[in-house]
Structures are given as C-alpha cells and as structure tokens.
Motif scaffolding. Structure first.
Motif, PDB file in Angstrom:
ATOM      1  N   ILE A  14       0.845  -1.206   0.000  1.00 60.28           N
ATOM      2  CA  ILE A  14       0.000   0.000   0.000  1.00 60.28           C
ATOM      3  C   ILE A  14       0.874   1.247   0.000  1.00 60.28           C
ATOM      4  O   ILE A  14       0.590   2.222  -0.704  1.00 60.28           O
ATOM      5  CB  ILE A  14      -0.970  -0.020   1.199  1.00 60.28           C
ATOM      6  N   ASP A  15       1.958   1.234   0.765  1.00 56.76           N
ATOM      7  CA  ASP A  15       2.880   2.372   0.778  1.00 56.76           C
ATOM      8  C   ASP A  15       3.524   2.588  -0.595  1.00 56.76           C
ATOM      9  O   ASP A  15       3.708   3.723  -1.030  1.00 56.76           O
ATOM     10  CB  ASP A  15       3.960   2.169   1.841  1.00 56.76           C
ATOM     11  N   LYS A  16       3.863   1.481  -1.275  1.00 56.55           N
ATOM     12  CA  LYS A  16       4.412   1.591  -2.631  1.00 56.55           C
ATOM     13  C   LYS A  16       3.397   2.250  -3.572  1.00 56.55           C
ATOM     14  O   LYS A  16       3.744   3.092  -4.388  1.00 56.55           O
ATOM     15  CB  LYS A  16       4.781   0.215  -3.174  1.00 56.55           C
ATOM     16  N   LEU A  17       2.133   1.842  -3.453  1.00 56.30           N
ATOM     17  CA  LEU A  17       1.095   2.395  -4.320  1.00 56.30           C
ATOM     18  C   LEU A  17       0.819   3.861  -4.002  1.00 56.30           C
ATOM     19  O   LEU A  17       0.547   4.668  -4.893  1.00 56.30           O
ATOM     20  CB  LEU A  17      -0.187   1.567  -4.215  1.00 56.30           C
ATOM     21  N   ARG A  18       0.873   4.239  -2.737  1.00 58.30           N
ATOM     22  CA  ARG A  18       0.644   5.637  -2.361  1.00 58.30           C
ATOM     23  C   ARG A  18       1.784   6.538  -2.810  1.00 58.30           C
ATOM     24  O   ARG A  18       1.592   7.724  -3.015  1.00 58.30           O
ATOM     25  CB  ARG A  18       0.463   5.751  -0.857  1.00 58.30           C
ATOM     26  N   ALA A  19       2.982   5.990  -2.946  1.00 58.54           N
ATOM     27  CA  ALA A  19       4.147   6.781  -3.345  1.00 58.54           C
ATOM     28  C   ALA A  19       4.165   7.079  -4.848  1.00 58.54           C
ATOM     29  O   ALA A  19       4.972   7.883  -5.301  1.00 58.54           O
ATOM     30  CB  ALA A  19       5.422   6.061  -2.946  1.00 58.54           C
ATOM     31  N   LEU A  20       3.280   6.451  -5.601  1.00 60.84           N
ATOM     32  CA  LEU A  20       3.245   6.685  -7.045  1.00 60.84           C
ATOM     33  C   LEU A  20       2.819   8.120  -7.348  1.00 60.84           C
ATOM     34  O   LEU A  20       1.950   8.683  -6.674  1.00 60.84           O
ATOM     35  CB  LEU A  20       2.252   5.727  -7.713  1.00 60.84           C
ATOM     36  N   PRO A  21       3.397   8.725  -8.377  1.00 62.45           N
ATOM     37  CA  PRO A  21       2.930  10.056  -8.772  1.00 62.45           C
ATOM     38  C   PRO A  21       1.554   9.953  -9.418  1.00 62.45           C
ATOM     39  O   PRO A  21       1.202   8.922  -9.996  1.00 62.45           O
ATOM     40  CB  PRO A  21       3.979  10.514  -9.789  1.00 62.45           C
ATOM     41  N   SER A  22       0.797  11.009  -9.295  1.00 57.49           N
ATOM     42  CA  SER A  22      -0.540  10.990  -9.891  1.00 57.49           C
ATOM     43  C   SER A  22      -0.539  11.782 -11.189  1.00 57.49           C
ATOM     44  O   SER A  22       0.186  12.760 -11.337  1.00 57.49           O
ATOM     45  CB  SER A  22      -1.567  11.576  -8.920  1.00 57.49           C
ATOM     46  N   VAL A  23      -1.334  11.335 -12.120  1.00 58.19           N
ATOM     47  CA  VAL A  23      -1.499  12.018 -13.394  1.00 58.19           C
ATOM     48  C   VAL A  23      -2.808  12.787 -13.326  1.00 58.19           C
ATOM     49  O   VAL A  23      -3.858  12.221 -13.019  1.00 58.19           O
ATOM     50  CB  VAL A  23      -1.515  11.012 -14.565  1.00 58.19           C
ATOM     51  N   ILE A 165       1.949   5.536 -15.750  1.00 58.15           N
ATOM     52  CA  ILE A 165       2.675   5.345 -14.499  1.00 58.15           C
ATOM     53  C   ILE A 165       3.093   3.880 -14.427  1.00 58.15           C
ATOM     54  O   ILE A 165       2.298   2.980 -14.704  1.00 58.15           O
ATOM     55  CB  ILE A 165       1.786   5.698 -13.288  1.00 58.15           C
ATOM     56  N   GLU A 166       4.331   3.670 -14.062  1.00 56.84           N
ATOM     57  CA  GLU A 166       4.830   2.311 -13.878  1.00 56.84           C
ATOM     58  C   GLU A 166       4.345   1.817 -12.521  1.00 56.84           C
ATOM     59  O   GLU A 166       4.766   2.299 -11.480  1.00 56.84           O
ATOM     60  CB  GLU A 166       6.356   2.302 -13.942  1.00 56.84           C
ATOM     61  N   VAL A 167       3.423   0.859 -12.533  1.00 55.82           N
ATOM     62  CA  VAL A 167       2.823   0.346 -11.303  1.00 55.82           C
ATOM     63  C   VAL A 167       3.767  -0.677 -10.681  1.00 55.82           C
ATOM     64  O   VAL A 167       4.254  -1.570 -11.376  1.00 55.82           O
ATOM     65  CB  VAL A 167       1.445  -0.288 -11.600  1.00 55.82           C
ATOM     66  N   PRO A 168       4.027  -0.544  -9.384  1.00 56.16           N
ATOM     67  CA  PRO A 168       4.938  -1.504  -8.738  1.00 56.16           C
ATOM     68  C   PRO A 168       4.297  -2.882  -8.606  1.00 56.16           C
ATOM     69  O   PRO A 168       3.073  -3.030  -8.647  1.00 56.16           O
ATOM     70  CB  PRO A 168       5.197  -0.875  -7.367  1.00 56.16           C
TER      71      PRO A 168
END
Length: 181
Positions: A14-23, A165-168
């Motif tokens: 979840i932390d990895k997903l929250r750290a993604l930049p938003s478009v 966005i490159e999704v982890p």
C-alpha cells in the motif's frame, strides 16, 4: 498475531502504491478542451492582418492639381495591391477557404485523438497526436500572434507530460494471501 506478517506485507505494498505520482487526467483533458475551443479563432499564416498592418497613406498636398491628386490616389491604391512580408518561413502553404475549414477540423480531430489516448493511457498515440497538432500549428498558423504561440507552448507542455505510471509489483501481498488461505 497470526495476521501480523500478512498485515506488514500488505501495508508495504500500500505504501508503494501511495508513493506513485498521480497524473492529472482532468487537468490535461481541460487543457485539450481549451485548445480545441481556440482552434477556430487562431489566424492562419497567410491571412492578412489588416488591423495590425494598416498602411499609412500620405496626405495629398493642397496645392496639387487634379491630375496630381488622381495620380497620387492611383499610386496609393497600387501600393495596397501588393504586400511583401518576410515571415521567416521557407514556404507558407496557401489554402483556399474550403480547405481552411478542413485544416481546423483535422486539428481538432488530432486533439480529440490525444484526449482518447489520454483516457486509455496510450502514451505513444498521445504524443504522436500532440506532435502532429503542434507541427500543423507551426506550419499553417501565424506564430507571430500571441494566441498561436501560447497554443504551441501548451502543446509542448502537454507533450512533455507523462500520462502512464509504472505500477509496482504487489505480488508479495497476493502470495501472502494465497499462503494464508
């Protein structure tokens, strides 16, 4: 206590997903809408800009004869027949009025194609449509006008923005859930 390992794995993902930049899909879509709305008002390169380039006429002297006044007026009319302008472009394509309509509509279609590519997150098509639209603006429209220059700058900014966005990988969480079950 049995769920602590599972909770830890899920919270890391979840932390990895929250750290993604938003478009900002809505913001980019709004900018594309504004560009589509302004296409009809943008001046083409070959169109005369009479308001911006009025030719100053010399006032005839009062002591001229009628023939001198007639010759002076004919000379003024002849000066207005031909206009020489350095546009800085190698060639300016001349379009008949019916082709102007199709140029403007095709430019709108390119912007709509960019919007569809934005919504489907197709980076390649998005950039290709924006590149074609900016090429058409630079080639067919008068780039000395501020509105055309602003539209070109907006297209460049949109072209430089990333829409994918490159999704982890969250396989660790899925594997932990499978092993728990």
């Amino acid at each position: 206590p049995a769920f602590n390992g599972l909770r830890k794995t899920i919270s890391q993902d979840i932390d990895k997903l929250r750290a993604l930049p938003s478009v900002d899909i809505a913001g980019v879509n709004y900018q594309l809408d504004n560009l589509m709305a302004s296409v009809d008002e943008l001046p083409l390169a070959y169109q005369q800009r009479a308001a911006a380039q009025t030719v100053a006429q010399d006032a005839p002297a009062k002591d001229e004869t009628i023939w001198q006044r007639v010759l002076h007026e004919i000379g003024q009319e002849m000066k207005q027949l031909v206009r020489i302008e350095n546009t800085g472009k190698a060639e300016i394509p001349l379009l008949p009025p019916n082709q102007e309509f199709f140029l403007r509509e095709n430019l709108k279609l390119r912007l709509i194609g960019a919007r569809l590519a934005l919504l489907t997150r197709d980076q390649t098509s998005y950039k290709a449509d924006l590149r074609a639209a900016s090429d058409w603006l630079a080639r067919y429209y008068d780039t000395n006008i501020k509105s055309v220059d602003a539209a070109l700058a907006a297209l460049r900014a949109l072209h430089d923005s990333e829409i994918t966005i490159e999704v982890p990988e969250i396989g660790a969480s899925l594997e932990a859930l499978r092993s728990y079950r």
